[in-house]
Design a protein around this motif. Structure first.
Motif, PDB file in Angstrom:
ATOM      1  N   GLY A  46       0.869  -1.029   0.183  1.00 25.14           N
ATOM      2  CA  GLY A  46       0.125  -0.071  -0.050  1.00 25.14           C
ATOM      3  C   GLY A  46       0.812   1.198   0.201  1.00 25.14           C
ATOM      4  N   GLU A  47       1.962   0.949  -0.370  1.00 21.47           N
ATOM      5  CA  GLU A  47       3.081   2.148  -0.434  1.00 21.47           C
ATOM      6  C   GLU A  47       3.082   3.065  -1.717  1.00 21.47           C
ATOM      7  OE1 GLU A  47       4.904   4.972   0.139  1.00 21.47           O
ATOM      8  OE2 GLU A  47       5.525   3.714   1.742  1.00 21.47           O
ATOM      9  N   ASN A  48       2.559   4.341  -1.870  1.00 23.18           N
ATOM     10  CA  ASN A  48       2.148   4.735  -2.842  1.00 23.18           C
ATOM     11  C   ASN A  48       3.644   5.398  -3.687  1.00 23.18           C
ATOM     12  OD1 ASN A  48      -0.462   4.243  -2.894  1.00 23.18           O
ATOM     13  ND2 ASN A  48      -0.761   5.873  -1.529  1.00 23.18           N
ATOM     14  N   ASN A  49       4.747   5.717  -2.704  1.00 22.73           N
ATOM     15  CA  ASN A  49       5.741   6.236  -3.388  1.00 22.73           C
ATOM     16  C   ASN A  49       6.894   5.344  -3.633  1.00 22.73           C
ATOM     17  OD1 ASN A  49       4.699   9.069  -2.532  1.00 22.73           O
ATOM     18  ND2 ASN A  49       5.084   8.370  -0.174  1.00 22.73           N
ATOM     19  N   LYS A  50       7.765   5.976  -4.492  1.00 20.98           N
ATOM     20  CA  LYS A  50       9.024   5.115  -4.821  1.00 20.98           C
ATOM     21  C   LYS A  50       9.819   4.894  -3.712  1.00 20.98           C
ATOM     22  CE  LYS A  50      12.627   4.773  -8.234  1.00 20.98           C
ATOM     23  NZ  LYS A  50      13.293   5.222  -9.370  1.00 20.98           N
ATOM     24  N   ILE A  51      10.300   3.688  -3.084  1.00 20.97           N
ATOM     25  CA  ILE A  51      11.326   3.725  -2.371  1.00 20.97           C
ATOM     26  C   ILE A  51      12.534   3.236  -2.724  1.00 20.97           C
ATOM     27  CG2 ILE A  51      11.788   2.402   0.000  1.00 20.97           C
ATOM     28  CD1 ILE A  51       9.298   4.097  -0.124  1.00 20.97           C
ATOM     29  N   ASN A  52      13.752   3.946  -2.592  1.00 14.95           N
ATOM     30  CA  ASN A  52      14.894   3.747  -2.848  1.00 14.95           C
ATOM     31  C   ASN A  52      15.754   2.655  -2.076  1.00 14.95           C
ATOM     32  OD1 ASN A  52      14.933   5.442  -5.307  1.00 14.95           O
ATOM     33  ND2 ASN A  52      15.303   7.464  -3.682  1.00 14.95           N
ATOM     34  N   PHE A  53      16.658   2.101  -2.557  1.00 12.67           N
ATOM     35  CA  PHE A  53      17.495   1.107  -1.713  1.00 12.67           C
ATOM     36  C   PHE A  53      18.936   1.023  -2.573  1.00 12.67           C
ATOM     37  CE2 PHE A  53      16.772  -1.810  -5.302  1.00 12.67           C
ATOM     38  CZ  PHE A  53      17.986  -2.763  -5.326  1.00 12.67           C
ATOM     39  N   PHE A  54      19.593   0.624  -1.460  1.00  8.38           N
ATOM     40  CA  PHE A  54      21.027   0.410  -1.933  1.00  8.38           C
ATOM     41  C   PHE A  54      21.464  -0.964  -2.428  1.00  8.38           C
ATOM     42  CE2 PHE A  54      20.808   3.563   1.289  1.00  8.38           C
ATOM     43  CZ  PHE A  54      21.264   4.847   0.370  1.00  8.38           C
ATOM     44  N   ASP A  55      22.225  -1.036  -3.544  1.00  7.13           N
ATOM     45  CA  ASP A  55      22.632  -2.478  -3.877  1.00  7.13           C
ATOM     46  C   ASP A  55      23.492  -3.188  -2.701  1.00  7.13           C
ATOM     47  OD1 ASP A  55      21.795  -1.890  -6.394  1.00  7.13           O
ATOM     48  OD2 ASP A  55      23.686  -1.321  -7.243  1.00  7.13           O
ATOM     49  N   SER A  56      23.964  -2.513  -1.910  1.00  8.44           N
ATOM     50  CA  SER A  56      24.658  -3.126  -0.937  1.00  8.44           C
ATOM     51  C   SER A  56      23.517  -3.822   0.021  1.00  8.44           C
ATOM     52  CB  SER A  56      25.568  -2.214  -0.112  1.00  8.44           C
ATOM     53  OG  SER A  56      24.758  -0.967   0.337  1.00  8.44           O
ATOM     54  N   GLN A  57      22.481  -3.655   0.203  1.00  9.67           N
ATOM     55  CA  GLN A  57      21.495  -4.176   1.002  1.00  9.67           C
ATOM     56  C   GLN A  57      20.817  -5.385   0.471  1.00  9.67           C
ATOM     57  OE1 GLN A  57      18.477  -1.233   1.289  1.00  9.67           O
ATOM     58  NE2 GLN A  57      19.739  -0.016   2.989  1.00  9.67           N
ATOM     59  N   VAL A  58      21.175  -5.970  -0.746  1.00  5.84           N
ATOM     60  CA  VAL A  58      20.554  -7.021  -1.524  1.00  5.84           C
ATOM     61  C   VAL A  58      20.621  -8.453  -0.719  1.00  5.84           C
ATOM     62  CG1 VAL A  58      20.578  -8.654  -3.306  1.00  5.84           C
ATOM     63  CG2 VAL A  58      20.454  -6.044  -3.732  1.00  5.84           C
ATOM     64  N   GLY A  59      22.127  -8.632  -0.381  1.00 10.04           N
ATOM     65  CA  GLY A  59      22.217  -9.548   0.855  1.00 10.04           C
ATOM     66  C   GLY A  59      21.557  -9.665   1.947  1.00 10.04           C
ATOM     67  N   ALA A  60      21.351  -8.498   2.511  1.00  7.13           N
ATOM     68  CA  ALA A  60      20.696  -8.575   3.813  1.00  7.13           C
ATOM     69  C   ALA A  60      19.134  -8.946   3.484  1.00  7.13           C
ATOM     70  CB  ALA A  60      20.796  -7.296   4.516  1.00  7.13           C
ATOM     71  N   LEU A  61      18.730  -8.386   2.413  1.00  7.61           N
ATOM     72  CA  LEU A  61      17.384  -8.415   2.212  1.00  7.61           C
ATOM     73  C   LEU A  61      16.881 -10.014   1.708  1.00  7.61           C
ATOM     74  CD1 LEU A  61      16.508  -5.336   0.052  1.00  7.61           C
ATOM     75  CD2 LEU A  61      15.700  -5.725   2.425  1.00  7.61           C
ATOM     76  N   VAL A  62      17.858 -10.659   1.043  1.00  9.67           N
ATOM     77  CA  VAL A  62      17.836 -12.190   0.680  1.00  9.67           C
ATOM     78  C   VAL A  62      17.629 -12.845   2.048  1.00  9.67           C
ATOM     79  CG1 VAL A  62      18.871 -14.088  -0.136  1.00  9.67           C
ATOM     80  CG2 VAL A  62      18.561 -12.061  -1.541  1.00  9.67           C
ATOM     81  N   GLU A  63      18.746 -12.577   2.937  1.00  8.70           N
ATOM     82  CA  GLU A  63      18.606 -13.291   4.432  1.00  8.70           C
ATOM     83  C   GLU A  63      17.467 -13.195   5.116  1.00  8.70           C
ATOM     84  OE1 GLU A  63      21.057 -12.829   8.614  1.00  8.70           O
ATOM     85  OE2 GLU A  63      21.999 -11.460   6.826  1.00  8.70           O
ATOM     86  N   GLY A  64      16.735 -11.568   4.889  1.00  9.16           N
ATOM     87  CA  GLY A  64      15.474 -11.721   5.476  1.00  9.16           C
ATOM     88  C   GLY A  64      14.406 -12.749   5.024  1.00  9.16           C
ATOM     89  N   LEU A  65      14.458 -12.670   3.593  1.00  8.65           N
ATOM     90  CA  LEU A  65      13.468 -13.522   3.089  1.00  8.65           C
ATOM     91  C   LEU A  65      13.529 -15.092   3.354  1.00  8.65           C
ATOM     92  CD1 LEU A  65      13.209 -11.890  -0.686  1.00  8.65           C
ATOM     93  CD2 LEU A  65      11.526 -11.936   1.184  1.00  8.65           C
ATOM     94  N   GLU A  66      14.753 -15.611   3.657  1.00  8.78           N
ATOM     95  CA  GLU A  66      15.138 -16.859   4.029  1.00  8.78           C
ATOM     96  C   GLU A  66      14.637 -16.865   5.459  1.00  8.78           C
ATOM     97  OE1 GLU A  66      16.321 -19.167   2.240  1.00  8.78           O
ATOM     98  OE2 GLU A  66      17.577 -18.401   0.821  1.00  8.78           O
ATOM     99  N   TYR A  67      14.914 -15.873   6.234  1.00 10.48           N
ATOM    100  CA  TYR A  67      14.356 -15.677   7.727  1.00 10.48           C
ATOM    101  C   TYR A  67      12.805 -16.188   7.696  1.00 10.48           C
ATOM    102  CZ  TYR A  67      13.179 -13.972  12.352  1.00 10.48           C
ATOM    103  OH  TYR A  67      12.578 -14.088  13.570  1.00 10.48           O
ATOM    104  N   LEU A  68      12.044 -15.376   6.665  1.00  7.09           N
ATOM    105  CA  LEU A  68      10.753 -15.568   6.719  1.00  7.09           C
ATOM    106  C   LEU A  68      10.168 -16.947   6.380  1.00  7.09           C
ATOM    107  CD1 LEU A  68       9.863 -11.806   5.344  1.00  7.09           C
ATOM    108  CD2 LEU A  68       9.447 -12.661   7.668  1.00  7.09           C
ATOM    109  N   ILE A  69      11.033 -17.511   5.509  1.00  2.85           N
ATOM    110  CA  ILE A  69      10.280 -18.930   5.035  1.00  2.85           C
ATOM    111  C   ILE A  69      10.453 -19.832   6.380  1.00  2.85           C
ATOM    112  CG2 ILE A  69      11.033 -20.958   3.756  1.00  2.85           C
ATOM    113  CD1 ILE A  69      12.243 -18.755   1.724  1.00  2.85           C
ATOM    114  N   SER A  70      11.451 -19.677   7.187  1.00  2.00           N
ATOM    115  CA  SER A  70      11.711 -20.722   8.203  1.00  2.00           C
ATOM    116  C   SER A  70      11.139 -20.440   9.582  1.00  2.00           C
ATOM    117  CB  SER A  70      13.015 -20.864   8.373  1.00  2.00           C
ATOM    118  OG  SER A  70      13.985 -19.905   8.563  1.00  2.00           O
ATOM    119  N   SER A  71      11.024 -18.921  10.002  1.00  2.00           N
ATOM    120  CA  SER A  71      10.750 -18.446  11.331  1.00  2.00           C
ATOM    121  C   SER A  71       9.447 -18.763  11.636  1.00  2.00           C
ATOM    122  CB  SER A  71      11.195 -17.038  11.514  1.00  2.00           C
ATOM    123  OG  SER A  71      10.747 -16.798  12.735  1.00  2.00           O
TER     124      SER A  71
END
Length: 200
Positions: A113-138
């Motif tokens: 429901g976010e209407n604005n464009k949200i920027n992110f840094f390429d350096s965060q990709v690894g952390a975000l993937v780690e977060g998705l893996e966590y959401l699968i198992s937690s």
């Protein structure tokens, strides 16, 4: 007033600019790993807010510290993310993060429901993937109802990320506080959240 805000997966400070300048603003996997969160909030304060993944981690790792706060607000909490999102979708997001993370994040934020464009840094990709893996198992396993008197559980009635049944799994496991519903999606607007905090 002292405020700690623990965001969700792929949260960015520009989503809550006033709140990010008003207290401690923590983003899971970017700023901390789940097991590090208890130490980061252990000093207590007036208000502790967790949104989505942040709410899940707080419920799982930090309940012992809830009494150190006047109020604990959990927005879109869940016991298991796969109760709302099947593992196959999360796996598809993980695959997409290696190919076109901007597209994955834009789609996710739109569903929030976010209407604005949200920027992110390429350096965060690894952390975000780690977060998705966590959401699968937690998972949070609750055998008996737990009463927490200063707990406020919040859900948007048009939440496309944490489904109503997943939210109800939380409300059935944690009692003693309040349940608040907004006419919103997964993301509560900053004005709505600030008004909720001010009204406590």
């Amino acid at each position: 007033m002292s405020l700690i805000f623990v965001g969700g997966w792929a949260t960015a400070k520009e989503q809550y600019p006033v709140i990010s300048e008003s207290g401690k603003f923590l983003i899971p996997f970017v700023d901390f790993k789940p097991e590090e969160l208890p130490e980061l909030i252990s000093g207590g304060g007036n208000t502790l807010v967790g949104w989505s993944t942040g709410a899940h981690i707080l419920l799982k790792e930090c309940r012992a510290h809830f009494t150190k706060f006047d109020n604990v607000i959990l927005i879109g909490p869940f016991l298991s993310f796969t109760e709302s999102f099947p593992e196959r979708i999360l796996r598809k997001m993980i695959s997409g993060m290696s190919k076109n993370p901007t597209r994955v994040l834009a789609s996710f934020h739109k569903n929030c429901g976010e209407n604005n464009k949200i920027n992110f840094f390429d350096s965060q990709v690894g952390a975000l993937v780690e977060g998705l893996e966590y959401l699968i198992s937690s998972r949070i396993e609750i055998e008996n109802d737990i009463a927490i008197s200063n707990l406020i559980l919040v859900h948007g009635n048009d939440d496309k990320i944490v489904r109503q049944t997943a939210f109800e799994s939380v409300t059935k496991s944690f009692s003693g506080g309040r349940i608040v519903t907004f006419n919103s999606g997964h993301k509560l607007s900053e004005d709505e959240l600030l008004n909720l905090i001010k009204g406590l």
